[in-house]
Design a protein around this motif. Sequence first.
Motif, PDB file in Angstrom:
ATOM      1  N   SER A 146       0.701  -1.307  -0.043  1.00  0.00           N
ATOM      2  CA  SER A 146       0.113  -0.071   0.130  1.00  0.00           C
ATOM      3  C   SER A 146       0.914   1.409  -0.026  1.00  0.00           C
ATOM      4  CB  SER A 146      -0.852  -0.058   1.319  1.00  0.00           C
ATOM      5  OG  SER A 146      -2.035  -1.034   1.175  1.00  0.00           O
ATOM      6  N   TYR A 147       0.402   2.336  -0.701  1.00  0.00           N
ATOM      7  CA  TYR A 147       1.016   3.761  -0.667  1.00  0.00           C
ATOM      8  C   TYR A 147      -0.081   4.488  -0.188  1.00  0.00           C
ATOM      9  CZ  TYR A 147       4.948   1.808  -3.434  1.00  0.00           C
ATOM     10  OH  TYR A 147       5.902   1.188  -3.873  1.00  0.00           O
ATOM     11  N   ASP A 148       0.284   5.055   1.155  1.00  0.00           N
ATOM     12  CA  ASP A 148      -0.769   5.829   1.873  1.00  0.00           C
ATOM     13  C   ASP A 148      -0.314   7.260   2.060  1.00  0.00           C
ATOM     14  OD1 ASP A 148      -2.649   6.477   3.458  1.00  0.00           O
ATOM     15  OD2 ASP A 148      -2.087   5.567   5.242  1.00  0.00           O
ATOM     16  N   VAL A 149      -0.842   8.244   1.220  1.00  0.00           N
ATOM     17  CA  VAL A 149      -0.540   9.659   1.252  1.00  0.00           C
ATOM     18  C   VAL A 149      -1.492  10.115   2.384  1.00  0.00           C
ATOM     19  CG1 VAL A 149      -0.912  11.824   0.278  1.00  0.00           C
ATOM     20  CG2 VAL A 149      -0.136   9.908  -0.874  1.00  0.00           C
ATOM     21  N   LEU A 150      -0.668  10.652   3.370  1.00  0.00           N
ATOM     22  CA  LEU A 150      -1.459  10.966   4.853  1.00  0.00           C
ATOM     23  C   LEU A 150      -2.188  12.317   4.740  1.00  0.00           C
ATOM     24  CD1 LEU A 150       1.698  10.066   7.314  1.00  0.00           C
ATOM     25  CD2 LEU A 150      -0.290   8.528   6.379  1.00  0.00           C
ATOM     26  N   GLN A 151      -3.371  12.128   3.890  1.00  0.00           N
ATOM     27  CA  GLN A 151      -4.443  13.237   3.866  1.00  0.00           C
ATOM     28  C   GLN A 151      -4.941  13.647   5.174  1.00  0.00           C
ATOM     29  OE1 GLN A 151      -7.521  12.413   1.412  1.00  0.00           O
ATOM     30  NE2 GLN A 151      -7.507  10.345   1.734  1.00  0.00           N
ATOM     31  N   GLU A 152      -4.870  12.788   6.250  1.00  0.00           N
ATOM     32  CA  GLU A 152      -5.286  13.271   7.584  1.00  0.00           C
ATOM     33  C   GLU A 152      -4.401  14.225   8.103  1.00  0.00           C
ATOM     34  OE1 GLU A 152      -3.319   9.254   8.391  1.00  0.00           O
ATOM     35  OE2 GLU A 152      -4.391  10.132   6.529  1.00  0.00           O
ATOM     36  N   GLU A 153      -3.234  14.241   7.657  1.00  0.00           N
ATOM     37  CA  GLU A 153      -2.214  15.349   8.097  1.00  0.00           C
ATOM     38  C   GLU A 153      -2.789  16.707   7.844  1.00  0.00           C
ATOM     39  OE1 GLU A 153       1.631  12.858   9.336  1.00  0.00           O
ATOM     40  OE2 GLU A 153       1.706  14.572   7.861  1.00  0.00           O
ATOM     41  N   SER A 154      -3.218  16.897   6.508  1.00  0.00           N
ATOM     42  CA  SER A 154      -3.653  18.104   5.992  1.00  0.00           C
ATOM     43  C   SER A 154      -5.166  18.288   6.655  1.00  0.00           C
ATOM     44  CB  SER A 154      -3.345  18.329   4.620  1.00  0.00           C
ATOM     45  OG  SER A 154      -4.170  17.090   4.150  1.00  0.00           O
ATOM     46  N   ALA A 155      -5.892  17.381   6.865  1.00  0.00           N
ATOM     47  CA  ALA A 155      -7.324  17.454   7.392  1.00  0.00           C
ATOM     48  C   ALA A 155      -7.216  18.114   8.744  1.00  0.00           C
ATOM     49  CB  ALA A 155      -7.991  15.963   7.317  1.00  0.00           C
ATOM     50  N   TYR A 156      -6.099  17.755   9.555  1.00  0.00           N
ATOM     51  CA  TYR A 156      -6.068  18.082  10.830  1.00  0.00           C
ATOM     52  C   TYR A 156      -5.799  19.703  10.760  1.00  0.00           C
ATOM     53  CZ  TYR A 156      -4.321  19.060  15.845  1.00  0.00           C
ATOM     54  OH  TYR A 156      -4.178  19.328  16.824  1.00  0.00           O
ATOM     55  N   LEU A 157      -4.956  20.076   9.852  1.00  0.00           N
ATOM     56  CA  LEU A 157      -4.801  21.513   9.918  1.00  0.00           C
ATOM     57  C   LEU A 157      -5.979  22.334   9.154  1.00  0.00           C
ATOM     58  CD1 LEU A 157      -1.214  21.390   7.842  1.00  0.00           C
ATOM     59  CD2 LEU A 157      -1.694  21.681  10.258  1.00  0.00           C
ATOM     60  N   ARG A 186     -11.774  12.321   8.737  1.00  0.00           N
ATOM     61  CA  ARG A 186     -12.705  13.021   9.606  1.00  0.00           C
ATOM     62  C   ARG A 186     -12.096  13.042  11.008  1.00  0.00           C
ATOM     63  NH1 ARG A 186     -18.026  10.975  11.449  1.00  0.00           N
ATOM     64  NH2 ARG A 186     -16.944   8.995  11.819  1.00  0.00           N
ATOM     65  N   ALA A 187     -11.432  12.155  11.474  1.00  0.00           N
ATOM     66  CA  ALA A 187     -11.087  11.917  12.897  1.00  0.00           C
ATOM     67  C   ALA A 187     -10.044  13.213  13.257  1.00  0.00           C
ATOM     68  CB  ALA A 187     -10.318  10.708  13.166  1.00  0.00           C
ATOM     69  N   ALA A 188      -9.085  13.289  12.105  1.00  0.00           N
ATOM     70  CA  ALA A 188      -8.117  14.273  12.149  1.00  0.00           C
ATOM     71  C   ALA A 188      -8.627  15.588  12.342  1.00  0.00           C
ATOM     72  CB  ALA A 188      -7.028  14.125  11.031  1.00  0.00           C
ATOM     73  N   TYR A 189      -9.755  15.932  11.171  1.00  0.00           N
ATOM     74  CA  TYR A 189     -10.205  17.172  11.141  1.00  0.00           C
ATOM     75  C   TYR A 189     -11.039  17.625  12.357  1.00  0.00           C
ATOM     76  CZ  TYR A 189     -13.788  20.745   9.585  1.00  0.00           C
ATOM     77  OH  TYR A 189     -14.557  21.963   9.563  1.00  0.00           O
ATOM     78  N   ALA A 190     -11.757  16.733  13.188  1.00  0.00           N
ATOM     79  CA  ALA A 190     -12.289  16.754  14.235  1.00  0.00           C
ATOM     80  C   ALA A 190     -11.258  17.034  15.546  1.00  0.00           C
ATOM     81  CB  ALA A 190     -13.239  15.729  14.834  1.00  0.00           C
ATOM     82  N   ALA A 191     -10.160  16.464  15.490  1.00  0.00           N
ATOM     83  CA  ALA A 191      -9.263  16.842  16.497  1.00  0.00           C
ATOM     84  C   ALA A 191      -8.658  17.981  16.580  1.00  0.00           C
ATOM     85  CB  ALA A 191      -8.038  15.631  16.333  1.00  0.00           C
ATOM     86  N   GLY A 192      -8.562  18.519  15.201  1.00  0.00           N
ATOM     87  CA  GLY A 192      -7.781  19.963  14.858  1.00  0.00           C
ATOM     88  C   GLY A 192      -8.741  21.009  15.099  1.00  0.00           C
ATOM     89  N   ILE A 331       3.575  18.514  13.534  1.00  0.00           N
ATOM     90  CA  ILE A 331       3.110  17.291  13.122  1.00  0.00           C
ATOM     91  C   ILE A 331       4.238  16.452  12.596  1.00  0.00           C
ATOM     92  CG2 ILE A 331       1.907  15.950  11.329  1.00  0.00           C
ATOM     93  CD1 ILE A 331      -0.411  18.034  12.003  1.00  0.00           C
ATOM     94  N   VAL A 332       5.181  17.405  11.610  1.00  0.00           N
ATOM     95  CA  VAL A 332       6.359  16.641  10.813  1.00  0.00           C
ATOM     96  C   VAL A 332       7.536  16.331  11.995  1.00  0.00           C
ATOM     97  CG1 VAL A 332       8.452  17.474   9.494  1.00  0.00           C
ATOM     98  CG2 VAL A 332       5.850  18.134   8.906  1.00  0.00           C
ATOM     99  N   ALA A 333       7.471  16.943  13.087  1.00  0.00           N
ATOM    100  CA  ALA A 333       8.467  16.749  14.126  1.00  0.00           C
ATOM    101  C   ALA A 333       8.090  15.508  14.906  1.00  0.00           C
ATOM    102  CB  ALA A 333       8.680  17.769  14.862  1.00  0.00           C
ATOM    103  N   VAL A 338      -1.219  12.776  15.172  1.00  0.00           N
ATOM    104  CA  VAL A 338      -2.894  13.038  14.484  1.00  0.00           C
ATOM    105  C   VAL A 338      -3.813  11.707  14.952  1.00  0.00           C
ATOM    106  CG1 VAL A 338      -4.021  13.362  12.346  1.00  0.00           C
ATOM    107  CG2 VAL A 338      -1.795  14.611  12.703  1.00  0.00           C
ATOM    108  N   PRO A 339      -4.799  12.146  15.510  1.00  0.00           N
ATOM    109  CA  PRO A 339      -5.558  10.843  15.754  1.00  0.00           C
ATOM    110  C   PRO A 339      -6.084  10.135  14.516  1.00  0.00           C
ATOM    111  CG  PRO A 339      -6.222  12.722  17.347  1.00  0.00           C
ATOM    112  CD  PRO A 339      -5.254  13.255  16.042  1.00  0.00           C
ATOM    113  N   GLU A 340      -6.467   8.790  14.681  1.00  0.00           N
ATOM    114  CA  GLU A 340      -7.167   8.129  13.535  1.00  0.00           C
ATOM    115  C   GLU A 340      -8.412   7.673  13.733  1.00  0.00           C
ATOM    116  OE1 GLU A 340      -4.446   5.140  12.212  1.00  0.00           O
ATOM    117  OE2 GLU A 340      -2.988   6.364  11.604  1.00  0.00           O
ATOM    118  N   ASN A 341      -9.098   7.884  14.853  1.00  0.00           N
ATOM    119  CA  ASN A 341     -10.317   7.466  15.440  1.00  0.00           C
ATOM    120  C   ASN A 341     -11.259   8.595  15.821  1.00  0.00           C
ATOM    121  OD1 ASN A 341      -9.964   4.512  14.901  1.00  0.00           O
ATOM    122  ND2 ASN A 341      -8.346   4.831  16.385  1.00  0.00           N
TER     123      ASN A 341
END
Length: 349
Positions: A146-157, A186-192, A331-333, A338-341
């Motif tokens: 699998s190749y997983d672009v972590l769109q949840e990281e930009s969703a947190y922002l 969704r989990a990342a956005y909610a956490a942000g 996040i980078v450091a 970033v939560p996943e749930n």
Amino acid sequence: MSSLSHSSLLSRRQWLASSVAVPGLLALTACASKAGVSAQAAPASSLVVGGLFAGSRSDKGFMEAGWRGLEKAREELGVQTRFLDGMAPRKELLLPALNQLAEQGAQLVIAHGGQNNQAAVEAAARNPRTQFVVTQGTVQGANLSSYDVLQEESAYLAGVLAALTTKTGVVGHMSGIRVPPGLKGRAAYAAGVRDTDPKVKLLTNFSGDQDDNALSHRIAKAQMAAGADVIFTMLNSGRNGVTQACREAGTRQIGNVIDWTAVDSQVFVASAWADVGIGAFLAVKDMQQRGAPGPGIHKIGLSDPAAVRLTMGKDVAASVRERVAKTSAAIVAGSLKVPENYAGAEFTA
């Protein structure tokens, strides 16, 4: 020649004509009555890559981004590509499509989207000599990665920005089908939102359809009626319904996948950029260079701003931009996870 649906079956004469016209051309058929099918020619000696897109390749969103990644591989890496698209994201359609791509000559088969996880596991087991990749996937095996672009990281922002820019204290989130990338986004956005301002209320909805504009328009209007003045959308073609509702009400939207602020700066205040097509390109590149993609699950996040970042409209205040930049750096450091749930309430319209 195998067929997944008699609705788009190529006749033997058509198959022979194609084979004569373009050496090595695969006879691909559609998986559903609305499915599309095509093949791109390249020298017969090149790597043959099959792509599966369970949706429209022109949705200006997730599917189109994956398609562009495959096209980039064809154009820049010189591979031969085949693809199936347009079918619904159901396992009984995805599995035979993956098997067909493998059986008709693709050495690497790329299934775009986490909705392919289960089907890809079974297809890889059935076709051990073919390499399989799921973009935005969570599966791995001997011939599966699998190749997983972590769109949840930009969703947190995006959540950070939504909490900082809402005037009503209520923000929305809209998506379609419940696949891992969408759920994590969704989990990342909610956490942000929560981490930035716990007083801000979140309305979150999965409608069950990524492409139904009438449905998304109705849900967006319902969220606005409940107070939302900023809505984060993780939709495909169905985003247009939200955009129409936002324009009618003067509500701002945060997009995803591409830079929607460059498409419609009046409606979009920001966009959670995530080049989900880069996974397809990198998988092909790895296959060329190493003989196989993978192994395992490859993760690509904010550390690669060409792949993941939050783009913001010109009217976003400097103080908001500074807060977003600091959060991105954390996040980078690795100092901010970033939560996943998500375990909060769901919005129903």
